[in-house]
Design a protein around this motif. Structure first.
Motif, PDB file in Angstrom:
ATOM      1  N   ASP A 189       5.238   4.659   2.166  1.00 23.86           N
ATOM      2  CA  ASP A 189       5.666   5.889   2.847  1.00 23.86           C
ATOM      3  C   ASP A 189       6.426   5.569   4.135  1.00 23.86           C
ATOM      4  O   ASP A 189       7.400   6.233   4.477  1.00 23.86           O
ATOM      5  CB  ASP A 189       4.449   6.775   3.162  1.00 23.86           C
ATOM      6  CG  ASP A 189       3.807   7.312   1.897  1.00 23.86           C
ATOM      7  OD1 ASP A 189       4.477   7.298   0.840  1.00 23.86           O
ATOM      8  OD2 ASP A 189       2.629   7.725   1.948  1.00 23.86           O
ATOM      9  N   ARG A 190       5.978   4.497   4.821  1.00 24.59           N
ATOM     10  CA  ARG A 190       6.693   4.105   6.047  1.00 24.59           C
ATOM     11  C   ARG A 190       8.118   3.664   5.709  1.00 24.59           C
ATOM     12  O   ARG A 190       9.082   4.008   6.398  1.00 24.59           O
ATOM     13  CB  ARG A 190       5.943   2.958   6.762  1.00 24.59           C
ATOM     14  CG  ARG A 190       6.581   2.607   8.094  1.00 24.59           C
ATOM     15  CD  ARG A 190       6.342   1.194   8.554  1.00 24.59           C
ATOM     16  NE  ARG A 190       6.758   0.136   7.659  1.00 24.59           N
ATOM     17  CZ  ARG A 190       8.014  -0.269   7.477  1.00 24.59           C
ATOM     18  NH1 ARG A 190       9.002   0.296   8.119  1.00 24.59           N
ATOM     19  NH2 ARG A 190       8.290  -1.247   6.630  1.00 24.59           N
ATOM     20  N   SER A 233       0.847  -1.199   0.000  1.00 27.62           N
ATOM     21  CA  SER A 233       0.000   0.000   0.000  1.00 27.62           C
ATOM     22  C   SER A 233       0.884   1.250   0.000  1.00 27.62           C
ATOM     23  O   SER A 233       2.077   1.184   0.330  1.00 27.62           O
ATOM     24  CB  SER A 233      -0.874   0.006   1.258  1.00 27.62           C
ATOM     25  OG  SER A 233      -0.022   0.115   2.388  1.00 27.62           O
ATOM     26  N   GLU A 262       0.637   3.580   2.109  1.00 26.14           N
ATOM     27  CA  GLU A 262       0.999   3.832   3.524  1.00 26.14           C
ATOM     28  C   GLU A 262       2.278   3.074   3.874  1.00 26.14           C
ATOM     29  O   GLU A 262       3.191   3.612   4.489  1.00 26.14           O
ATOM     30  CB  GLU A 262      -0.128   3.371   4.478  1.00 26.14           C
ATOM     31  CG  GLU A 262      -1.388   4.209   4.438  1.00 26.14           C
ATOM     32  CD  GLU A 262      -2.183   4.008   3.149  1.00 26.14           C
ATOM     33  OE1 GLU A 262      -2.168   2.887   2.593  1.00 26.14           O
ATOM     34  OE2 GLU A 262      -2.792   4.989   2.679  1.00 26.14           O
ATOM     35  N   GLU A 263       2.330   1.811   3.474  1.00 22.39           N
ATOM     36  CA  GLU A 263       3.515   0.996   3.769  1.00 22.39           C
ATOM     37  C   GLU A 263       4.730   1.550   3.007  1.00 22.39           C
ATOM     38  O   GLU A 263       5.848   1.597   3.543  1.00 22.39           O
ATOM     39  CB  GLU A 263       3.232  -0.467   3.373  1.00 22.39           C
ATOM     40  CG  GLU A 263       4.402  -1.433   3.515  1.00 22.39           C
ATOM     41  CD  GLU A 263       4.910  -1.652   4.948  1.00 22.39           C
ATOM     42  OE1 GLU A 263       4.367  -1.039   5.877  1.00 22.39           O
ATOM     43  OE2 GLU A 263       5.881  -2.417   5.103  1.00 22.39           O
TER      44      GLU A 263
END
Ligand code: 5GP
Length: 211
Positions: free
Chosen positions: A60-61, A55, A57-58
């Motif tokens: 970006d992490r 994703s 989000e992952e």
């Protein structure tokens, strides 16, 4: 210091890059980096093999935690090379191959000047469009976007160390291995494919002119 090479390969999509690499290295011990991407899997693609499909989000992490060697956006999706497996293989003396787009390739070269940047040219841009259409996995809009992106990428081939052309698969595999082996042995044979060689510059111009 390990003498293993970091080899970065770019080509416009639909140019046969995957086939050339698979054939060139079928009997060799090299590490093919598996990238992370936020793009949805295409038919037949396997998570953890073709890519790690993750994703945004992952992704970006992972940026935040400095887990990428490089990353870039391509057609609105994010793509990145996980750093640790590449470093581990190089440290063990195994060559590492990154199949990435141009922006990421230049980032790698900046951080690792010893990396070898190799570009695979299609013989004709019209031929490339045909191959993209034949693949049948994307809508016309995506195909046209990829085609115009491909033109832009070919203009950047001048900034690569080496350029080969895929007009015949067996020849392209042979040329590819000549570059890789010559760079490893420092025997000068790779000059025939170097962008310092006028013939190679003319070859790139030829593809762009015949668009
Ligand atoms: P595709 O969606 O067709 O699999 O890939 C689109 C483009 O992204 C291709 O040019 C491919 O080489 C590039 N790409 C794949 N993985 C990475 C990566 O980790 N980093 C960068 N910068 N580009 C990548």
């Amino acid at each position: 210091m390990s003498s293993a090479k970091l080899i970065v390969v770019s080509a416009p999509s639909g140019c046969g890059k995957g086939t050339i690499l698979a054939k060139a290295f079928e009997n060799r011990d090299v590490y093919f980096s598996i990238s992370c991407t936020t793009r949805k899997p295409r038919k037949g693609e396997v998570d953890g093999k073709s890519y790690f499909f993750i994703s945004q989000e992952e992704f970006d992490r992972m940026i935040k935690d400095n887990e990428f060697l490089e990353y870039a956006k391509y057609n609105k999706n994010s793509y990145g090379t996980p750093k640790i497996p590449v470093f581990e293989h190089l440290a063990r003396g195994t060559d590492a191959i990154l199949e990435i787009e141009t922006e990421g390739a230049f980032k790698v070269k900046k951080a690792f000047p010893d990396a070898v940047l190799l570009f695979i040219l299609p013989p004709h841009l019209t031929d490339l469009l045909r191959r993209l259409q034949k693949r049948g996995t994307e809508t016309n809009e995506v195909i046209l976007e990829r085609f115009s992106h491909a033109q832009g990428e070919i203009k950047k081939a001048y900034r690569y160390d080496y350029v080969i052309m895929n007009d015949d698969l067996d020849e392209a595999v042979k040329d590819f291995l000549t570059v890789v082996d010559s760079v490893r042995n420092e025997d000068g044979r790779a000059y025939a494919f170097s962008t310092k060689n006028d013939e190679i510059v003319k070859m790139i111009e030829g593809v762009l002119i015949n668009a």
